[in-house]
Design an enzyme around this catalytic site. Structure first.
Site, mmCIF file in Angstrom:
data_model
loop_
_atom_site.group_PDB
_atom_site.id
_atom_site.type_symbol
_atom_site.label_atom_id
_atom_site.label_comp_id
_atom_site.label_asym_id
_atom_site.label_seq_id
_atom_site.Cartn_x
_atom_site.Cartn_y
_atom_site.Cartn_z
ATOM 1 N N ASP A 12 -41.714 -57.378 68.178
ATOM 2 C CA ASP A 12 -42.157 -56.991 66.850
ATOM 3 C C ASP A 12 -40.945 -56.356 66.144
ATOM 4 O O ASP A 12 -39.973 -55.964 66.799
ATOM 5 C CB ASP A 12 -43.301 -55.977 66.992
ATOM 6 C CG ASP A 12 -43.675 -55.358 65.674
ATOM 7 O OD1 ASP A 12 -44.003 -56.107 64.734
ATOM 8 O OD2 ASP A 12 -43.594 -54.115 65.556
ATOM 9 N N ASP A 14 -40.995 -54.097 62.705
ATOM 10 C CA ASP A 14 -41.221 -52.771 62.113
ATOM 11 C C ASP A 14 -41.865 -51.816 63.119
ATOM 12 O O ASP A 14 -42.913 -52.122 63.684
ATOM 13 C CB ASP A 14 -42.133 -52.896 60.888
ATOM 14 C CG ASP A 14 -41.484 -53.711 59.784
ATOM 15 O OD1 ASP A 14 -40.535 -53.220 59.185
ATOM 16 O OD2 ASP A 14 -41.935 -54.857 59.563
ATOM 17 N N ASP A 166 -45.120 -52.066 68.978
ATOM 18 C CA ASP A 166 -45.515 -50.670 68.785
ATOM 19 C C ASP A 166 -46.968 -50.512 68.372
ATOM 20 O O ASP A 166 -47.406 -49.390 68.095
ATOM 21 C CB ASP A 166 -44.620 -50.008 67.724
ATOM 22 C CG ASP A 166 -44.927 -50.502 66.325
ATOM 23 O OD1 ASP A 166 -44.909 -51.733 66.120
ATOM 24 O OD2 ASP A 166 -45.191 -49.679 65.439
HETATM 25 MG MG LIG Z 1 -44.804 -52.854 64.353
#
Ligand SMILES: [Mg+2]
Length: 221
Positions: A12, A14, A166
């Site tokens: 991922d 961001d 995240d």
């Molecule tokens: Mg993310």
């Protein structure tokens, strides 16, 4: 290169590789101001990061025309300020270099559109460390669907092995694609929320990633 077959790690973007939350929240709020709409609170916006832009906007305005106007404004404003505070998290550049040296192909699979994601990784000098940056473009189901992960792996011509993210949607997408999952807690979702998805590894940062994934072909470092 220790592996015969090419194998990939999928990341991922961001909240995982880059600390981009303040610029995303700022641009999102600016998009409401640009449309003379009530500006949502920072905390309310931050809690939605990771969801598709249209879904985020729909939490604050009801009608389709306003949602579209906010999204248009965001896509116009965000690139004008997307590196104001956004940087790779500490150690990310070194970890990516180590993983490449270990023989891994590295791909990004993000909910951002591809063009925006590439502009951002270019601006942050991350693109040379990545074999491919795959966004979620029109017609592609967003995470937790596994499609964007599979597109990313296909683009680098490799068998994907791990998803690194995240948020719980990253972990769900990774599992849906048949990958092992590495969750980092320095991004959007906290330890408790991520632990509830039972990732293979749950860590505060990416420092332990090279040891956790070993080398392509199944070798453990
Ligand atoms: Mg993310």
């Amino acid at each position: 290169m220790s592996g015969v077959r090419r194998e990939a790690l999928v990341f991922d973007l961001d909240g995982t590789l880059i600390d981009s939350l303040p610029d995303i929240v700022g641009a999102f709020r600016d998009a409401f101001a640009a449309n003379e709409l009530p500006v949502p609170a920072e905390g309310e916006v931050a809690a939605l990061i990771g969801a598709p832009l249209e879904e985020m906007a729909a939490r604050f305005v009801a009608d389709e025309a306003r949602i579209a106007a906010v999204c248009d404004a965001y896509r116009r404003i965000y690139p004008t300020r997307f590196t104001r505070s956004t940087r790779p998290f500490p150690g990310v550049v070194e970890v990516l270099r180590t993983l490449r040296a270990d023989g891994w192909r590295l791909a990004v699979a993000t909910t951002k559109r591809t063009s925006m994601a590439v502009r951002l990784t270019d601006a942050l000098d991350l693109s040379p460390l990545l074999d491919h940056v795959q966004g979620t473009d029109a017609g592609v189901p967003h995470k937790p669907a596994p499609d964007v992960l599979r597109l990313a792996a296909a683009a680098v011509g490799a068998e994907p092995r791990w998803m690194v993210g995240d948020t719980v949607t990253d972990l769900q997408a990774g599992r849906a694609a048949g990958l092992r999952t590495f969750a980092v807690t320095w991004g959007t979702h906290d330890v408790a929320r991520l632990a509830g998805e039972r990732p293979d590894v749950l860590a505060a940062d990416l420092d332990g990633l090279p040891a956790a994934v070993g080398t392509p072909g199944g070798g453990k470092a």
